[in-house]
Design an enzyme around this catalytic site. Structure first.
Site, short mmCIF file in Angstrom:
data_model
loop_
_atom_site.label_atom_id
_atom_site.label_comp_id
_atom_site.label_asym_id
_atom_site.label_seq_id
_atom_site.Cartn_x
_atom_site.Cartn_y
_atom_site.Cartn_z
N ASN A 72 10.20 -1.31 7.13
CA ASN A 72 9.46 -0.22 6.49
C ASN A 72 8.09 -0.14 7.17
O ASN A 72 7.23 -0.98 6.94
CB ASN A 72 9.32 -0.56 4.99
CG ASN A 72 8.44 0.44 4.26
OD1 ASN A 72 8.07 1.48 4.80
ND2 ASN A 72 8.10 0.12 3.01
N TRP A 73 7.93 0.86 8.02
CA TRP A 73 6.70 0.95 8.82
C TRP A 73 5.54 1.53 8.01
O TRP A 73 4.41 1.57 8.49
CB TRP A 73 6.95 1.78 10.09
CG TRP A 73 7.94 1.18 11.04
CD1 TRP A 73 8.53 -0.06 10.94
CD2 TRP A 73 8.46 1.76 12.24
NE1 TRP A 73 9.38 -0.27 12.00
CE2 TRP A 73 9.37 0.84 12.81
CE3 TRP A 73 8.27 2.98 12.89
CZ2 TRP A 73 10.05 1.09 14.01
CZ3 TRP A 73 8.95 3.24 14.07
CH2 TRP A 73 9.84 2.30 14.63
N LYS A 74 5.82 2.02 6.83
CA LYS A 74 4.79 2.59 5.94
C LYS A 74 3.94 3.62 6.71
O LYS A 74 4.46 4.30 7.58
CB LYS A 74 3.94 1.47 5.33
CG LYS A 74 4.81 0.39 4.68
CD LYS A 74 4.05 -0.55 3.80
CE LYS A 74 5.01 -1.57 3.20
NZ LYS A 74 4.38 -2.46 2.25
N HIS A 98 10.11 2.80 -3.66
CA HIS A 98 9.26 1.70 -3.19
C HIS A 98 8.10 1.54 -4.17
O HIS A 98 7.60 2.53 -4.71
CB HIS A 98 8.75 1.99 -1.77
CG HIS A 98 8.05 0.80 -1.19
ND1 HIS A 98 6.75 0.50 -1.49
CD2 HIS A 98 8.49 -0.18 -0.36
CE1 HIS A 98 6.41 -0.63 -0.86
NE2 HIS A 98 7.46 -1.06 -0.17
N GLU A 138 5.05 1.13 -3.79
CA GLU A 138 3.86 1.93 -3.49
C GLU A 138 4.03 3.36 -3.97
O GLU A 138 3.08 4.02 -4.39
CB GLU A 138 3.56 1.84 -1.98
CG GLU A 138 2.96 0.49 -1.63
CD GLU A 138 3.33 -0.07 -0.26
OE1 GLU A 138 3.72 0.71 0.63
OE2 GLU A 138 3.25 -1.30 -0.10
N GLU A 191 11.77 -6.33 -4.53
CA GLU A 191 10.48 -6.59 -3.91
C GLU A 191 9.44 -6.86 -5.00
O GLU A 191 8.86 -5.92 -5.57
CB GLU A 191 10.03 -5.37 -3.10
CG GLU A 191 10.99 -4.98 -2.00
CD GLU A 191 10.30 -4.12 -0.94
OE1 GLU A 191 10.16 -4.60 0.18
OE2 GLU A 191 9.89 -3.00 -1.26
N GLY A 204 2.79 -7.48 1.10
CA GLY A 204 1.58 -7.37 1.91
C GLY A 204 0.51 -8.39 1.55
O GLY A 204 -0.63 -8.30 1.98
N SER A 220 6.39 -9.96 2.07
CA SER A 220 5.88 -10.98 3.00
C SER A 220 6.99 -11.82 3.63
O SER A 220 6.83 -13.02 3.84
CB SER A 220 4.84 -11.88 2.31
OG SER A 220 3.76 -11.11 1.87
N GLY A 252 7.96 -5.22 5.75
CA GLY A 252 6.83 -4.33 6.00
C GLY A 252 6.07 -4.77 7.24
O GLY A 252 6.47 -4.51 8.37
N GLY A 253 4.97 -5.51 7.02
CA GLY A 253 4.07 -5.92 8.12
C GLY A 253 4.78 -6.48 9.34
O GLY A 253 4.50 -6.08 10.48
P1 PGA Z 1 5.55 -6.68 3.47
O1 PGA Z 1 6.09 -5.33 2.82
O2 PGA Z 1 6.68 -7.29 4.25
O3 PGA Z 1 4.39 -6.27 4.34
O4 PGA Z 1 5.12 -7.56 2.33
C1 PGA Z 1 7.40 -5.21 2.32
C2 PGA Z 1 7.62 -3.83 1.76
O5 PGA Z 1 6.70 -3.28 1.16
O6 PGA Z 1 8.70 -3.26 1.91
#
Ligand code: PGA
Length: 248
Positions: A9-11, A92, A94, A164, A170, A210, A231-232
């Protein structure tokens, strides 16, 4: 056979040149055997990613459930499909937290995807205050009940869920493999109760929050963890693929 999925997930990260570099690096590397790779770039770059790779499934991070019309800033399923998206994230945290997406809105998105035959990864997970008071199982169960559990058995079988925990996204703080496995096992047992064992075993349940090359192996060795939503660590080909290789 059990699915193994690693999705990036590149956000709201990367500009066009960086997207090209990242996809080139993924394209040039060895793909781990038996692992389905997916990436979710900004919608602006879905077409360019889809044109540059056939190693990964490309998806959008969000879409609107209506077919078309006066919905400024939104994108429809047919638009996403027309530029090469094969999948979408739904719900998600967010989107839920920053853009007020509710379980009932997410149910509409789930239904729109099924009607228009777009695959999706349905995200769920609890915030820290809920975890601190030990109510995480009820919280996640309600998310599934209100957005997913109206599906038929056949529809449910093709669903991918990403658990998640919001406190792990994050933050560098990963759920322990015991915490992840316990929630994943609960999710599978709720599906088995509502549908049956066979349906529950067909649903792939990914962990997100994470997830990194150094903890992926332990997380993915849990019997009910079928992969990760990253994500990251998905913003670099090296760490993204190292996570996918953790299955080997
Ligand atoms: P993260 O994000 O790996 O940076 O914690 C995961 C996500 O939000 O899908």
């Amino acid at each position: 056979m059990k699915r193994r999925i690693v999705a990036g997930n590149w956000k709201m990260n990367l500009v066009s040149d960086e997207v090209n570099e990242l996809i080139k690096a993924i394209e040039n590397a060895d793909k781990p055997e038996g692992v389905e790779l997916m990436v979710f770039p900004s919608s602006l770059f879905v077409a360019q990613v889809a044109q540059r790779t056939d190693k990964v499934v490309v998806g959008v991070q969000n879409l609107y459930h209506e077919a078309n019309g006066a919905f400024t800033g939104e994108q429809s399923i047919s638009q996403a499909k027309s530029v090469g998206a094969e999948c979408t994230l739904i719900g998600h945290s967010e989107r839920r937290e920053l853009f007020n997406e509710t379980n009932s809105l997410l149910k509409k998105k789930v239904d729109a995807c099924l009607t228009n035959m777009l695959k999706f990864i349905f995200c769920c997970g609890e915030p820290l205050n809920i975890r601190k008071t030990g109510r995480e199982a009820d919280f996640v169960k309600q998310q599934l009940e209100e957005s997913l559990f109206h599906l038929t058995k056949d529809q449910m079988k093709s669903v991918v869920i990403a658990y998640e925990p919001i406190w792990a996204i994050g933050t560098g703080e990963t759920a322990t493999s015991d915490q992840a496995e316990s929630m994943h096992a609960d999710i599978r047992s709720w599906i088995a109760e509502k549908y049956d064992e066979d349906t529950a075993n067909n649903v792939a349940i990914l962990y997100g929050g994470s997830c990194k090359p150094d903890n992926a192996k332990e997380l993915f060795s849990c019997p009910n963890v079928d992969g990760g939503l990253i994500g990251g660590a998905s913003l670099k080909a090296e760490s993204f693929l190292a996570i996918a290789k953790a299955f080997e």
